[in-house]
Enzyme design. Structure first.
Site, PDB file in Angstrom:
ATOM      1  CG  ASP A 163      -2.011   1.015   1.167  1.00  0.00           C
ATOM      2  OD1 ASP A 163      -2.145   1.666   0.127  1.00  0.00           O
ATOM      3  OD2 ASP A 163      -2.752   1.154   2.168  1.00  0.00           O
ATOM      4  CG  ASP A 213      -3.166   3.886  -3.668  1.00  0.00           C
ATOM      5  OD1 ASP A 213      -4.087   3.075  -3.881  1.00  0.00           O
ATOM      6  OD2 ASP A 213      -3.245   4.773  -2.798  1.00  0.00           O
ATOM      7  CD  GLU A 214      -5.389  -0.934  -1.427  1.00  0.00           C
ATOM      8  OE1 GLU A 214      -5.024  -1.686  -0.501  1.00  0.00           O
ATOM      9  OE2 GLU A 214      -6.408  -0.226  -1.361  1.00  0.00           O
TER      10      GLU A 214
END
Length: 366
Positions: free
Chosen positions: A14, A108-109
């Site tokens: 993350d 983003d993860e």
């Protein structure tokens, strides 16, 4: 706890305050300052808050107006989704240096299954450490990583020591770890579910573990089985490589029901702007626009329309949204919630005709 025959090695990566961190990296003058990514308009919403802004209570999904009240010195930085996608591509390329079993959750993860990895590394925590280091070397950004034998535990672990964190939940310590967790930390337990659990005397994972499966099923339906398993450190979901987003949407619940037509139109306009921003951020392209209105706690209505081409911009979506709104009873009934979503990915073939419209009618909630 009974272990599966093959213990998986799962990593959850993350990125830390991703949008804000990209801006601070690209613009050194912003480093160390409280900032929020969003559009500084009356109905603007915070996409990401930097870690300098978070002690003031600024967080994602908060209105820009409220964020500025909480942090008077807050800098509002317009989003650059093209840049964020570019950096995200670099990060995902790093993931694939170690394994092709990558399940993106957002820009983003992602989850990575490194049970068998391209580097031949034995310990998942060493792989997570190497990925974090390579992300920093190539992008200048930090990431937090959680490592365990399933997705549930890896996800929780990645939040445990943010920012720039690395945390391992070892199989031998999983039950103790889960037992100490507040139920709010469990995947799928939102504020309302947590409130229900608290009313049942369930505050921690250990207390949740003491509740029978039949009782959890009775109170929470099918979700009760998931809570039952999570409390025991069980999550058999695989890392899904071909996981595909089917829709992008947003909705807003109003502090007070809105009734006048002009107010509803204004809220529709701002909901369209938020939807367009989310579409840009996700890169999703779909052809079906759906409007959802909730009149009260028991009743909602949806209207949808499908086009031959992808819906991307305000100029494409707003006229359709107004057209769908005109098919409802707005103005004569107070609106409690409004939502818009785009679905039907452009490469799907569902047999619908151009501009095909359909109505679901009223849905009763019990």
């Amino acid at each position: 706890m009974e272990k599966p025959a093959l213990q998986r090695k799962i990593i959850h990566i993350d990125m830390d305050a991703f949008f804000a961190s990209v801006e601070q990296h690209d613009r050194p003058e912003l480093r160390g300052l409280p900032l929020a990514i969003g559009r500084d308009v009356p109905r603007g919403v915070v996409s990401t808050a930097s870690y300098e802004a978070r002690p003031f209570g600024v967080r994602s999904a908060m209105s820009i107006m409220q964020a500025k009240k909480r942090c008077p010195g807050l800098l509002i930085v317009p989003p650059r989704f093209g840049r964020y996608k570019e950096v995200s591509g670099q990060i995902h390329a790093i993931f694939h240096e170690y394994t092709d079993l990558v399940e993106p959750l957002s820009i983003d993860e992602a989850f990575l299954d490194v049970t068998e990895n391209k580097k031949g590394m034995g310990l998942a925590i060493d792989i997570a450490r190497a990925i974090k280091r390579e992300i920093y070397e190539k992008t200048g950004l930090t990431a937090s990583a959680g490592v365990s034998y399933n997705k549930f535990l890896a996800k929780i672990a990645s939040d445990y020591r943010k920012p720039d964190g690395l945390f391992l939940v070892h199989p031998d310590r999983a039950l103790d770890f889960v037992g100490r967790l507040p139920v709010e930390k469990f995947w799928g337990v939102g504020p309302k579910t947590a409130q229900t659990m608290h009313g049942m005397g369930i505050v921690t994972g250990e207390q949740l573990r003491e509740v029978s499966l039949s009782h959890l099923l009775q109170r929470f339906g099918k979700q009760g089985k998931i809570y039952f398993d999570f409390a025991r450190g069980i999550d058999n979901r695989p890392v899904v490589v071909d996981h595909e987003r089917k829709s992008v949407g947003c909705e807003r619940t109003f502090m007070e029901d809105i009734s006048s037509k002009s107010t509803v139109i204004i809220e529709l306009y701002h909901t369209v702007l938020e939807l367009v921003e989310r579409l840009e951020r996700s890169g999703f392209e779909g052809r079906t626009l759906t409007l959802k209105l909730k009149w009260d706690a028991m009743t909602q209505i949806t209207r949808s329309i499908t086009h031959t081409k992808a819906l991307r911009t305000k100029d494409e979506i707003l006229p359709l949204a107004k057209r769908l709104l005109s098919q409802t009873e707005y103005g004569s009934r107070p609106v409690r919630l409004m939502g818009l979503s785009v679905s039907s990915p452009v490469h799907d073939s569902d047999g619908q005709k151009p501009w095909q419209e359909w109505v679901e009618g009223y849905l009763q909630f019990h």
